[in-house]
Design a protein around this motif. Sequence first.
Motif, PDB file in Angstrom:
ATOM      1  N   VAL A 115      19.473 -31.332  -5.607  1.00 23.66           N
ATOM      2  CA  VAL A 115      19.060 -29.954  -5.353  1.00 23.66           C
ATOM      3  C   VAL A 115      20.169 -29.189  -4.621  1.00 23.66           C
ATOM      4  CG1 VAL A 115      17.374 -28.459  -4.209  1.00 23.66           C
ATOM      5  CG2 VAL A 115      16.618 -30.590  -5.289  1.00 23.66           C
ATOM      6  N   LEU A 116      20.760 -29.837  -3.615  1.00 20.75           N
ATOM      7  CA  LEU A 116      21.840 -29.192  -2.863  1.00 20.75           C
ATOM      8  C   LEU A 116      23.031 -28.891  -3.768  1.00 20.75           C
ATOM      9  CD1 LEU A 116      21.772 -31.266   0.458  1.00 20.75           C
ATOM     10  CD2 LEU A 116      20.935 -28.939   0.121  1.00 20.75           C
ATOM     11  N   ARG A 117      23.344 -29.819  -4.662  1.00 17.70           N
ATOM     12  CA  ARG A 117      24.471 -29.592  -5.578  1.00 17.70           C
ATOM     13  C   ARG A 117      24.177 -28.441  -6.539  1.00 17.70           C
ATOM     14  NH1 ARG A 117      25.041 -36.032  -6.859  1.00 17.70           N
ATOM     15  NH2 ARG A 117      25.552 -36.676  -4.726  1.00 17.70           N
ATOM     16  N   TRP A 118      22.914 -28.328  -6.941  1.00 14.19           N
ATOM     17  CA  TRP A 118      22.563 -27.207  -7.808  1.00 14.19           C
ATOM     18  C   TRP A 118      22.760 -25.885  -7.054  1.00 14.19           C
ATOM     19  CZ3 TRP A 118      19.195 -23.131  -7.614  1.00 14.19           C
ATOM     20  CH2 TRP A 118      19.054 -22.385  -8.788  1.00 14.19           C
ATOM     21  N   LEU A 119      22.375 -25.858  -5.798  1.00 12.64           N
ATOM     22  CA  LEU A 119      22.594 -24.655  -4.986  1.00 12.64           C
ATOM     23  C   LEU A 119      24.084 -24.334  -4.891  1.00 12.64           C
ATOM     24  CD1 LEU A 119      20.037 -25.223  -2.068  1.00 12.64           C
ATOM     25  CD2 LEU A 119      20.010 -23.338  -3.726  1.00 12.64           C
ATOM     26  N   ALA A 120      24.908 -25.385  -4.737  1.00 10.28           N
ATOM     27  CA  ALA A 120      26.353 -25.176  -4.672  1.00 10.28           C
ATOM     28  C   ALA A 120      26.900 -24.658  -5.997  1.00 10.28           C
ATOM     29  CB  ALA A 120      27.053 -26.480  -4.289  1.00 10.28           C
ATOM     30  N   ASN A 121      26.180 -24.932  -7.067  1.00 13.30           N
ATOM     31  CA  ASN A 121      26.545 -24.416  -8.384  1.00 13.30           C
ATOM     32  C   ASN A 121      26.337 -22.904  -8.451  1.00 13.30           C
ATOM     33  OD1 ASN A 121      25.610 -23.415 -11.129  1.00 13.30           O
ATOM     34  ND2 ASN A 121      26.356 -25.427 -11.767  1.00 13.30           N
ATOM     35  N   LYS A 122      25.287 -22.429  -7.802  1.00 14.69           N
ATOM     36  CA  LYS A 122      24.901 -21.018  -7.889  1.00 14.69           C
ATOM     37  C   LYS A 122      25.510 -20.142  -6.797  1.00 14.69           C
ATOM     38  CE  LYS A 122      22.478 -21.812 -11.508  1.00 14.69           C
ATOM     39  NZ  LYS A 122      23.005 -21.345 -12.807  1.00 14.69           N
ATOM     40  N   LEU A 123      25.873 -20.740  -5.678  1.00 18.14           N
ATOM     41  CA  LEU A 123      26.430 -19.968  -4.564  1.00 18.14           C
ATOM     42  C   LEU A 123      27.949 -20.066  -4.565  1.00 18.14           C
ATOM     43  CD1 LEU A 123      23.975 -21.174  -1.749  1.00 18.14           C
ATOM     44  CD2 LEU A 123      23.815 -19.071  -3.090  1.00 18.14           C
ATOM     45  N   ASP A 124      28.618 -19.092  -3.976  1.00 19.75           N
ATOM     46  CA  ASP A 124      30.064 -19.217  -3.835  1.00 19.75           C
ATOM     47  C   ASP A 124      30.350 -20.302  -2.805  1.00 19.75           C
ATOM     48  OD1 ASP A 124      30.927 -17.897  -1.057  1.00 19.75           O
ATOM     49  OD2 ASP A 124      29.318 -16.677  -1.907  1.00 19.75           O
ATOM     50  N   PRO A 125      31.514 -20.943  -2.866  1.00 20.29           N
ATOM     51  CA  PRO A 125      31.797 -22.095  -2.007  1.00 20.29           C
ATOM     52  C   PRO A 125      31.591 -21.836  -0.520  1.00 20.29           C
ATOM     53  CG  PRO A 125      33.460 -21.932  -3.705  1.00 20.29           C
ATOM     54  CD  PRO A 125      32.617 -20.696  -3.819  1.00 20.29           C
ATOM     55  N   SER A 126      32.044 -20.680  -0.036  1.00 22.38           N
ATOM     56  CA  SER A 126      31.916 -20.389   1.388  1.00 22.38           C
ATOM     57  C   SER A 126      30.457 -20.272   1.812  1.00 22.38           C
ATOM     58  CB  SER A 126      32.668 -19.090   1.723  1.00 22.38           C
ATOM     59  OG  SER A 126      32.513 -18.765   3.083  1.00 22.38           O
ATOM     60  N   THR A 127      29.649 -19.576   1.001  1.00 23.08           N
ATOM     61  CA  THR A 127      28.233 -19.415   1.318  1.00 23.08           C
ATOM     62  C   THR A 127      27.513 -20.759   1.262  1.00 23.08           C
ATOM     63  OG1 THR A 127      28.216 -17.166   0.423  1.00 23.08           O
ATOM     64  CG2 THR A 127      26.088 -18.272   0.652  1.00 23.08           C
ATOM     65  N   ALA A 128      27.810 -21.540   0.231  1.00 26.34           N
ATOM     66  CA  ALA A 128      27.183 -22.858   0.101  1.00 26.34           C
ATOM     67  C   ALA A 128      27.515 -23.727   1.304  1.00 26.34           C
ATOM     68  CB  ALA A 128      27.654 -23.536  -1.184  1.00 26.34           C
ATOM     69  N   ASN A 129      28.774 -23.721   1.720  1.00 29.54           N
ATOM     70  CA  ASN A 129      29.190 -24.524   2.860  1.00 29.54           C
ATOM     71  C   ASN A 129      28.449 -24.110   4.132  1.00 29.54           C
ATOM     72  OD1 ASN A 129      31.423 -26.519   3.857  1.00 29.54           O
ATOM     73  ND2 ASN A 129      31.501 -24.813   5.294  1.00 29.54           N
ATOM     74  N   SER A 130      28.292 -22.802   4.330  1.00 28.15           N
ATOM     75  CA  SER A 130      27.572 -22.305   5.516  1.00 28.15           C
ATOM     76  C   SER A 130      26.111 -22.726   5.498  1.00 28.15           C
ATOM     77  CB  SER A 130      27.675 -20.774   5.582  1.00 28.15           C
ATOM     78  OG  SER A 130      29.011 -20.353   5.762  1.00 28.15           O
ATOM     79  N   VAL A 131      25.490 -22.653   4.324  1.00 30.11           N
ATOM     80  CA  VAL A 131      24.087 -23.060   4.202  1.00 30.11           C
ATOM     81  C   VAL A 131      23.934 -24.545   4.526  1.00 30.11           C
ATOM     82  CG1 VAL A 131      22.193 -23.448   2.572  1.00 30.11           C
ATOM     83  CG2 VAL A 131      23.430 -21.269   2.550  1.00 30.11           C
ATOM     84  N   PHE A 132      24.800 -25.369   3.967  1.00 28.92           N
ATOM     85  CA  PHE A 132      24.690 -26.810   4.176  1.00 28.92           C
ATOM     86  C   PHE A 132      24.967 -27.203   5.623  1.00 28.92           C
ATOM     87  CE2 PHE A 132      26.207 -27.031  -0.484  1.00 28.92           C
ATOM     88  CZ  PHE A 132      24.931 -26.715  -0.915  1.00 28.92           C
ATOM     89  N   ARG A 133      25.902 -26.519   6.271  1.00 23.46           N
ATOM     90  CA  ARG A 133      26.165 -26.788   7.690  1.00 23.46           C
ATOM     91  C   ARG A 133      24.965 -26.405   8.538  1.00 23.46           C
ATOM     92  NH1 ARG A 133      31.111 -27.257   9.981  1.00 23.46           N
ATOM     93  NH2 ARG A 133      29.819 -27.805  11.785  1.00 23.46           N
ATOM     94  N   GLY A 134      24.333 -25.291   8.192  1.00 17.71           N
ATOM     95  CA  GLY A 134      23.150 -24.862   8.934  1.00 17.71           C
ATOM     96  C   GLY A 134      22.006 -25.850   8.794  1.00 17.71           C
ATOM     97  N   LEU A 135      21.805 -26.366   7.578  1.00 11.94           N
ATOM     98  CA  LEU A 135      20.734 -27.330   7.339  1.00 11.94           C
ATOM     99  C   LEU A 135      20.996 -28.642   8.075  1.00 11.94           C
ATOM    100  CD1 LEU A 135      20.156 -26.808   3.499  1.00 11.94           C
ATOM    101  CD2 LEU A 135      18.708 -25.995   5.372  1.00 11.94           C
ATOM    102  N   SER A 136      22.234 -29.121   8.045  1.00 10.64           N
ATOM    103  CA  SER A 136      22.545 -30.386   8.717  1.00 10.64           C
ATOM    104  C   SER A 136      22.416 -30.250  10.224  1.00 10.64           C
ATOM    105  CB  SER A 136      23.954 -30.855   8.350  1.00 10.64           C
ATOM    106  OG  SER A 136      24.938 -29.973   8.861  1.00 10.64           O
TER     107      SER A 136
END
Length: 444
Positions: free
Chosen positions: A239-260
């Motif tokens: 699911v996280l990888r799919w989100l990274a597919n749809k978001l730009d790299p910087s936004t995806a990275n920020s989201v994943f850091r926030g979740l972790s």
Amino acid sequence: MSELNFMNKSQGSPIRFAKYSFSVTTKVDALPPAIPPSSTQPQPFIPLLAPSPLIPFTNNSVPKLSGHCSLNFSAAQDIMTTTATDCWTSFAPYLANVVCCPQFDAMLVTLIGQSSKYSGVLALNTTHAHHCLSDVQKVLASQGANRDLKKICSVHPTNLTEASCPVVFVDEFESIVDTSRLLTACRKIDPVNECCDQVCQNAIHYAARKIALNDLSNSDGNHSLPWPTTRINDCKNIVLRWLANKLDPSTANSVFRGLSNCNLNRVCPLVLPNVTSVVKECGNLINNQTACCKAIKSYVSYLQEQSFVTNLQALKCATSLGKKLQQENVSKNVYNLCRISLKDFSLQVGLQESGCLLPSLPSNAVFDGTSGIGFICDLNDNIVAPWPTTSYSLPSSCNRTTKLPSLPTATSSQNGKNHTTVLLQTGFSGLIFSSFQSNGSCKI
């Protein structure tokens, strides 16, 4: 100029850090009102960047890659550079749990997600996973990162595969999951509110559960399949990888850091060893206060050698240790008696050997071509560690009426002319801190 060796207090030897300059930029957190600060406040540290070139960054080597990894490194080039800085050489183990490993994990998810735009697959096969993880580490090491991140962050090639999740293709994923709902929940998150409201986390869990249960009805009673909980966790990566597919790299990275960050701030990352020595001097009625304080401070000094922690993690660690001591009949508040503060649970830096508490919100180390590595660190927080009582409950960051430390903010006391520079001098095998006075104001 005065100097201080950063010594291993149990063995009397320098901690083997690195041979390059780094700097610690200090700021001050808001204080929780439920835990009063100690009466004496030292002068705040306002370190400047330490001038010295970093060879691994200024003279990047060209890594020899396998040629068998299909990940698009150029799509996440900036994120890989951030990861290399966060996991810089010998510094990585000490920032592992808060900065380095969360960033390393987020980068890997982003890389696979971005590459799935062209491959249509949200996982690597076992062979490619081995090659890609090795290549990623080589690329990061060429930019100054630690060469053993796989071990430091416990990342294995299987972490790049689908593991037990039955869905790996983008088209199949999108035919099963309500992608509009998922993207709406996770396109952008607030790192504070998300940890409490769990809007994105719930959406991820719901999507992971749907794809995890996709083929269980056709398993024909095959009990060799992983339990649903394990499978759901594996599918969360998809699911996280799919989100990274749809978001730009910087936004995806920020989201994943926030979740972790939601997960890492919930627990104390330190290993709390046997408390026998403290119980011996502080148990039941304390006959010798000096001996008791010496014992608890010696115990805490061991914890200080493990890693940097966030201010919220320090709260968890102080509470966990307090409960452990109470279970062994230490009833006296030895934190207050012996002046043990929250910053005593983190790595000690600076001339005053002050504990460095990292912010509870996601943060990164920063590299400057002429100055070195720096990161936000609070050396001024003298909050007395909370001693567990029946009437005391650990303040929750989700309690809107409770102010807990998050990102440090500047105070008026930091506008003076006396600034302290904390730096790692080149040419030494141990961690050497120097201090000098400088005129000027600190840039926050």
